[in-house]
Structure formats: structure tokens, C-alpha cells
Design a protein around this motif. Structure first.
Motif: not given
Length: 411
Positions: A52-53, A74-76, A312-313, A375-377
């Protein structure tokens, strides 16, 4: 979209006039039970447990304040690419099904827009800030109810266009209006909303005609106050708080305070720690089998997200420290069903057991899948996402007055 099943009910306890008077009982609104996260044989449907993003919200944050000012790391994230078999599940993040031990549920209620009133079934979402419904001129929409602006004497079209972007690359857009909006009698005037006129995927339909965002104005793509902020400014609620009680039945959204009959003890409030627009609080910890396995991270409390996610990590490190955990790939994990752990969360005060909803059920390999995934959201190095897996185990209050989120044990 999803097959429909039995109806449950959700009570909205609220205040309903310009001179607010608390009602002892709420108005019951149907809630539609949607397809489960399990297959017919009772095992977990891994295609249904997808990411879910918050990509759209991150784009908004970047435009308004810059991601570098929101959170480190933070990133897109890029648009997700998933198998065609799960494309239908990649709806608006705001309309994710909720998880319980018997399947998935979506918390929806009826609102009205316009004069005379036009009724819509919408999702209440604390992870976004805008109100939108399907327009009567929507191309490709599959909603049950459509907004016809010309039928409302209080509708006023505004300049600009509303655009929604989702993690799978699908989009919806439409004109912007102001109109009268009422949630079970809590009525506001000149509320900004969008009527979606085009979409590239199945973004509306089934049991939901749209969405009501309940996060802060900073996330609004309409550049307007969300409904609850409008209710506060127009004096139709007695306090700037709303409470969620999510359960298998008799679920409740309480506007203008909290329902003390549904929790025990005092509410424990934690200050919002970011001005991004999310209901984000700091100091969270996860405790598994009595041992603290992750601590000191921030959490976004989001009723529009089903499960729990962390970087994730960080999530990988968490499971490495828990005996019996098994990686299923794609950031998901499982445990032996016969030895599934107890799981608790805390923000430094009360500790809440979330074991009942943390177990998603048996996988095809015989393990039981956990509700926390990696998840790297793009939310930041130390920001996790807590959805209904957590909220179904405690009473949750979102306080505009205190700029805080409060929790209490369920009664």
C-alpha cells in the motif's frame, strides 16, 4: 472488483447542530464486508497482501515543504509493477480492505452532499485529506452512486482540477466544487470536494463511491480544509476530536470527542511529531514474546492502510531477532502456526496486545503469515506505517485540539 458479502454496521456517534448536543446513541450506517485475505481453502492469498503506497502523499509533501524537510531518507518511490492478477487490488490506498481473522473489511459509511441531499458510501481515511466522489459524468467509473452538481442548488464549481495518483500508475481526475456535506447530521456548508470524471483503473465501485480524508490540511491536494476541520471552524462539533473503534461488529466513528463506553481507563495522548500532514507520532516500540525487538521509531496512524509496514532493512533486522521467523520474500514473513508469537506495541506508556490481528492466517507452505512487512515506501528511515492491524486492538482518538493521537485499551 471485489465480491460482496454480509453487511455489518458502524455507528457514528456525533453532534448534530450549530449548538452542539451530544447524542447518547449514534446513527447506524451499513459497512460492507469485502473479500478476504484468504483463499477458499483458508490459506493466505499472497496476491491480496500487496504493498500500500503513500506515493501520492509524498508528492504533495515534496511540493509543499520539500521531502528533505520532512524526514531523513524520505523519497518518492517509483510506480509499482505487479502481476496482472493483482492489478484489481491496486486501488486507491484509501480504500484498502481491513484485516481480521475472518477476512477483510472496509470501514465505510454514508454521507450526503448537496441540496437536496445526494447520498454516497465512502471510506473514512486518516491517511489522506480530501473528499472525492464519482461524478455522474465519470468515464469508466463503476460506483453505485454518482454526484450530479447541476442537481444541487448549493453546488459551486471552483477553478482548477483535482488529480489523484496511485502506486500502480493509475490516476483519476475531476473538477472541484464546494457544496453542503453532512455525515449523519453533522452538516457543514461550502465544503471543498472533487467529482471524479475520469479514471485509468478501478478506483471507485463495489461498496465505495469515494473517500473522505481525515488527515491534516497540509496533505490536501484540493488546497482546502478537510471536512472535519470545516466542522470545527463552523462550530458543528463540540470538540476537535474524533475516535475510531474498529471491530467485527458495532464499529464506531465518533465525531466531536470520544466514546468512553468503548474503552477503559484514560486516553494516553502522544503529540504529532511532524508537520507533513500525517497523524505521525514518535517513540514507538514493538515487543515480540516479551522482548523489545524494535524501538524509537515514528509511526503514521492510518485507518486507510490494512497492515503494518517498516523500512525493509529495519523489519528484516527485527525478524532476525525473533526465533522461528521465516522470510517469504517480497518483504513478508511468517512463523510456525503452532508457535505464533505474541506481539505488542507501545509508545512509551500503555502496552497493547495486537496478536489477534497480527496473524494473517496459514500460507500455502503451512506457516502463518505476519501482518508486519518490510517496504521502502519513501516515508523516511525511521518512519513506519501502522494501519488497522493495530487500530483494531485499541481505541484511537485523533485530536486536532491537542495536535495529538490518543490510545486506550478497549472496554
Amino acid at each position: 472488483m471485489f465480491c460482496k458479502a454480509s453487511l455489518l454496521t458502524v455507528a457514528l456517534a456525533l453532534l448534530a447542530s450549530a449548538t452542539p448536543v451530544t447524542r447518547e446513541t449514534g446513527i447506524r450506517i451499513p459497512i460492507q464486508k469485502r473479500s478476504a485475505l484468504t483463499k477458499a481453502d483458508g490459506t493466505v492469498d499472497r496476491d491480496a497482501v500487496i504493498r500500500e503506497t503513500h506515493r501520492r502523499n509524498l508528492i504533495t509533501i515534496d511540493r509543499k515543504m520539500g521531502l528533505e524537510n520532512y524526514a531523513e531518507g524520505a523519497y518518492i518511490p517509483p510506480v509499482a509493477h505487479v502481476p496482472a492478477s493483482v492489478q484489481r487490488r491496486l486501488e486507491a490506498r484509501q480504500s484498502e480492505a481491513l484485516t481480521d481473522q475472518e477476512g477483510g473489511e472496509q470501514w465505510t459509511g454514508t454521507i450526503s452532499i448537496g441540496t437536496p441531499a445526494q447520498e454516497f458510501v465512502i471510506d473514512f481515511d486518516t491517511g489522506s485529506s480530501d473528499l472525492w466522489v464519482a461524478s455522474s459524468s465519470c468515464s469508466g467509473c463503476d460506483a453505485s452512486n454518482y454526484y450530479t452538481a447541476s442537481d444541487s442548488s448549493t453546488s459551486q464549481e471552483q477553478s482548477g482540477t483535482f488529480d489523484i495518483e496511485y502506486g500502480d500508475g493509475s490516476e483519476a481526475s475531476g473538477p472541484i466544487y464546494t457544496d453542503d456535506v453532512s455525515v449523519a447530521g453533522v452538516a457543514v456548508t461550502s465544503q471543498t470536494l472533487s467529482a471524479v470524471t475520469s479514471e485509468s483503473g478501478n478506483l471507485v465501485g463495489d461498496v465505495a463511491d469515494g473517500l473522505m480524508g481525515m488527515a491534516f490540511p497540509a496533505l490536501s491536494q484540493l488546497e482546502a480544509d478537510p471536512y472535519f476541520w470545516t466542522a470545527i471552524s463552523q462550530g458543528v462539533v463540540s470538540s476537535g476530536e474524533f475516535g475510531f473503534y474498529l471491530a467485527g461488529s458495532d464499529s464506531e466513528l465518533y465525531l466531536g470527542g470520544s466514546d468512553s463506553n468503548l474503552y477503559s481507563g484514560d486516553l494516553e495522548f502522544h503529540d504529532v511529531s511532524s508537520d507533513s500532514g500525517f497523524w505521525q507520532i514518535s517513540g514507538a516500540s514493538i515487543i515480540i514474546n516479551g522482548e523489545t525487538v524494535a524501538s524509537g521509531f515514528a509511526t503514521i496512524i492510518d485507518s486507510g492502510t490494512t497492515l503494518m509496514y517498516g523500512p525493509t532493512s529495519a523489519v528484516g533486522s527485527l525478524y532476525e531477532n525473533v526465533s522461528g521467523s521465516v522470510s517469504l520474500g517480497d518483504g513478508t514473513y511468517a512463523f510456525p502456526c503452532s508457535d505464533f508469537p505474541t506481539v505488542e506495541v507501545t509508545w512509551g506508556g500503555n502496552t497493547y496486545d495486537i496478536s489477534n490481528t497480527f496473524n494473517l492466517g496459514e500460507t500455502s507452505n503451512g506457516e502463518c503469515q505476519a501482518a508486519l512487512g518490510g517496504e521502502d515506501l519513501g516515508l523516511g528511515n525511521n518512519v513506519w506505517l501502522f494501519g488497522d492491524t493495530v487500530m483494531q486492538n485499541l481505541y484511537t482518538v485523533f485530536s486536532v485540539d491537542q495536535n495529538a493521537v490518543g490510545f486506550a485499551p478497549l472496554a
